[in-house]
Design a protein around this motif. Structure first.
Motif, mmCIF file in Angstrom:
data_model
loop_
_atom_site.group_PDB
_atom_site.id
_atom_site.type_symbol
_atom_site.label_atom_id
_atom_site.label_comp_id
_atom_site.label_asym_id
_atom_site.label_seq_id
_atom_site.Cartn_x
_atom_site.Cartn_y
_atom_site.Cartn_z
ATOM 1 N N UNK A 95 2.710 -36.353 -32.841
ATOM 2 C CA UNK A 95 0.984 -35.985 -33.204
ATOM 3 C C UNK A 95 -0.088 -35.311 -32.228
ATOM 4 N N UNK A 96 0.166 -34.911 -30.544
ATOM 5 C CA UNK A 96 -0.771 -33.356 -30.858
ATOM 6 C C UNK A 96 -0.323 -32.433 -31.372
ATOM 7 N N UNK A 97 1.097 -32.160 -31.438
ATOM 8 C CA UNK A 97 1.934 -30.898 -32.350
ATOM 9 C C UNK A 97 0.846 -30.909 -33.803
ATOM 10 N N UNK A 98 0.900 -31.519 -33.973
ATOM 11 C CA UNK A 98 0.402 -32.473 -35.835
ATOM 12 C C UNK A 98 -1.317 -32.393 -35.863
ATOM 13 N N UNK A 99 -1.715 -32.496 -34.960
ATOM 14 C CA UNK A 99 -2.760 -32.628 -34.412
ATOM 15 C C UNK A 99 -3.902 -31.070 -34.172
ATOM 16 N N UNK B 105 -10.581 -42.215 -31.519
ATOM 17 C CA UNK B 105 -10.510 -43.373 -30.576
ATOM 18 C C UNK B 105 -10.308 -42.961 -28.553
ATOM 19 N N UNK B 106 -8.670 -41.819 -29.160
ATOM 20 C CA UNK B 106 -8.169 -41.391 -27.548
ATOM 21 C C UNK B 106 -9.482 -39.449 -27.211
ATOM 22 N N UNK B 107 -9.785 -39.160 -27.956
ATOM 23 C CA UNK B 107 -11.620 -38.572 -26.996
ATOM 24 C C UNK B 107 -12.169 -39.396 -26.862
ATOM 25 N N UNK B 108 -13.489 -40.809 -26.816
ATOM 26 C CA UNK B 108 -13.711 -41.484 -26.824
ATOM 27 C C UNK B 108 -13.264 -41.370 -25.200
#
Length: 126
Positions: free
Chosen positions: A18-22, A92-95
Motif C-alpha cells: 500500500x505505501x508503494x501504491x500510494x 486515518x494513518x496520516x491523522x
C-alpha cells in the motif's frame, strides 16, 4: 500453488504494497524515486514488492531502451481502483501516525519483562 489455482497471497496486505501504491498515486516513478520516498524499505524488498504488484496487475513496469536502461513503474487501472478503497485508511494513518509513533516509543522504552511464560505477564482468559 499450482498454476490456475486459488490465490493464497495477501495481495496488498503486506507491509509495503500500500505505501508503494500510494507513492505511485501521483504518477509514474523510477525505482530510485520510490526507494527515496519510502524510508526504511530495502532495495530487495522494494524489488519483491514491485514484482508482486506487477504480477497481481496493480503496477506496470515500463522499460525504455536507452543507455543506461530506464525503468518506470506506474499504476494500472486496477491499481488506481484500489486507491479509492484505501483512501480512508491512508487518511486515518496520516491523522494518527504521531500517536502510533508515541506509543511505539513508550513501548520500546519499557524494561523487558521476560518471556510469554513469565508469571508476571497477564494473558487473556480462555
Amino acid at each position: 500453488m499450482t498454476a490456475g489455482g486459488p490465490c493464497t497471497a495477501p495481495l496488498v496486505a503486506d507491509k509495503w504494497s500500500l505505501p508503494v501504491i500510494g507513492r505511485l498515486a501521483d504518477g509514474p516513478r523510477r525505482f530510485t524515486e520510490l526507494r527515496r520516498g519510502l524510508p526504511g524499505i530495502s532495495q530487495r524488498v522494494l524489488t519483491a514488492t514491485l514484482r508482486g504488484l506487477e504480477r497481481d496487475g496493480f503496477v506496470d513496469r515500463i522499460v525504455y531502451a536507452v543507455m543506461p536502461p530506464n525503468v518506470t513503474y506506474r499504476l494500472t487501472p486496477l491499481g488506481e481502483s484500489i486507491l479509492d478503497a484505501t483512501r480512508p485508511m491512508r487518511s486515518w494513518k496520516n491523522a494518527h501516525l504521531p500517536e502510533v509513533e508515541r506509543a511505539r516509543l513508550a513501548y520500546d522504552s519499557r524494561p523487558a519483562t521476560g518471556s510469554p511464560d513469565d508469571p508476571g505477564l497477564t494473558s487473556p482468559v480462555s
